[in-house]
Enzyme design. Structure first.
Site, mmCIF file in Angstrom:
data_model
loop_
_atom_site.group_PDB
_atom_site.id
_atom_site.type_symbol
_atom_site.label_atom_id
_atom_site.label_comp_id
_atom_site.label_asym_id
_atom_site.label_seq_id
_atom_site.Cartn_x
_atom_site.Cartn_y
_atom_site.Cartn_z
ATOM 1 N N TYR A 1 -0.332 0.432 10.494
ATOM 2 C CA TYR A 1 -0.615 -0.045 9.158
ATOM 3 C C TYR A 1 0.424 0.435 8.236
ATOM 4 O O TYR A 1 1.230 -0.677 7.529
ATOM 5 C CB TYR A 1 -1.724 0.703 8.694
ATOM 6 C CG TYR A 1 -2.282 0.612 7.291
ATOM 7 C CD1 TYR A 1 -2.875 -1.062 7.035
ATOM 8 C CD2 TYR A 1 -2.059 1.275 6.346
ATOM 9 C CE1 TYR A 1 -3.453 -1.069 5.753
ATOM 10 C CE2 TYR A 1 -2.381 1.083 4.756
ATOM 11 C CZ TYR A 1 -3.001 -0.172 4.616
ATOM 12 O OH TYR A 1 -3.355 -0.624 3.425
ATOM 13 N N SER B 1 1.115 -1.255 -0.139
ATOM 14 C CA SER B 1 0.224 -0.077 0.011
ATOM 15 C C SER B 1 1.050 1.062 -0.045
ATOM 16 O O SER B 1 1.922 1.297 0.489
ATOM 17 C CB SER B 1 -0.899 0.091 1.331
ATOM 18 O OG SER B 1 -1.770 1.117 1.313
#
Length: 339
Positions: free
Chosen positions: A191, A165
């Site tokens: 994350y 990501s």
């Protein structure tokens, strides 16, 4: 000739002709996957489902390991070339059981797509004490790939695609406190930390695996409408990321940049199947091409920086990748020996 992507040596767009608007239909065109076996984690929803459908439509047999088998059966009902098996990526024993069953079938594995992921969750830990985003978004990738390695090697021409990501921009990997035991937990830092780990794993896996004709890639799908990934986020987190204005409304430029699910899955399918990547590996891809390497110098304004894209150099650092591999083996007790 450069043989690896250490420090981003191969991290240059190759003018594939694809872009952010390209769909899975575009990137799979002309590719025949007849006789190939693929595994797609998280393949029963969102971009994982679109990825699985696309590979199956090109002739591959696609195996979907799912935590909720009944949900997977419902979402995949009527699709040809699809097999569903039980697996929970957060449970080591579940990964082991799934891998044992696949290896017992004697089949080669040509494509492994580590797509399953979570985001914006509160602090949780798995049975080993590993923070849940790290456990799901990276450790699960390492664990499953290691257990399926004999089948990947047997294929004599396989690819591993780790879904990463742009969120890796949020944080480098924290080797001193990987599980937030000695610092305050911040979900977006966790994350980013997990996605940087995925990139480092991709780099080192490719370096170790290419001698066995197995190549590894990491991909950024893009910001996508209609997936379940953001279901745990509150309004303040969306504002912090810049998606919402002060009134809680989606910013027009963000809305205009959102991808459809077929567009979001396109880069995964590209990395898994494109002949344009036949002699390359260890790279981070986005928008159907190899992404631009970002400069460590904050004064250098590249196209990628201006458009919030590209890959950070710290997630392609050779020494960090090797250090992470060893740390992961120590944390999990899994010795990933490719010989």
């Amino acid at each position: 000739m450069v043989q690896n992507n250490n420090s981003g040596a191969l991290q240059h767009p190759i003018k594939t002709g694809f872009n952010a608007q390209s769909t899975t239909t575009d990137v799979i065109k002309g590719i025949d996957l007849g006789g190939k076996i693929a595994i797609v984690t998280g393949g029963n929803t969102g971009i994982g489902l679109e990825t699985a459908k696309t590979l199956a439509s090109a002739g591959a047999t696609v195996i979907i390991p799912a935590r909720n088998v009944e949900k997977a059966k419902k979402n995949l009902e009527g699709m040809a070339n699809i097999e569903i098996e039980e697996m929970d990526i957060m449970k080591p024993e579940s990964i082991d059981a799934f891998a044992r069953k696949f290896l017992a079938s004697g089949r080669s594995l040509h494509i492994l797509i580590n797509n399953a992921g979570i985001m914006w969750v509160p602090l949780q830990r798995d049975s080993r004490g590993i923070e849940s985003q790290l456990a799901t978004n990276y450790i699960g990738q390492f664990h499953l790939t290691s257990k399926l390695w004999p089948a990947l090697k047997q294929a004599n021409g396989a690819r591993v695609v780790n879904v990463s990501s742009l969120g890796h921009h949020n944080a480098s990997f924290n080797f001193d406190d990987p599980n937030f035991e000695n610092r305050d937990y911040e979900t977006l830092q966790a994350y980013g930390h997990s996605k940087t780990a995925s990139n480092l794993f991709t780099l080192e896996l490719d370096n170790r695996a290419k001698g066995f004709n197995v190549r590894a890639f990491s991909v950024h799908p893009g910001s996508i409408a209609g997936t379940e990934l953001g279901r745990n986020a509150d309004m303040e987190q969306w504002k912090k990321l810049g998606f919402l204005d002060d009134n809680g409304n989606m910013r027009p430029e963000v809305l205009a940049a959102l991808k459809t699910i077929p567009q979001g899955a396109a880069t995964t399918v590209f990395a898994a199947t494109s002949p344009l990547l036949s002699n390359i590996g260890g790279v981070y891809c986005e928008d159907g091409d190899i992404a631009e390497l970002l400069s460590d110098d904050p004064s250098v304004q590249t196209t990628a920086k201006l458009h919030q894209s590209g890959v950070q150099q710290y997630s392609l650092d050779e020494s960090s990748a090797k250090r992470l591999w060893k740390l992961t083996e120590d944390m999990t007790g899994i010795h990933f020996n490719l010989a």
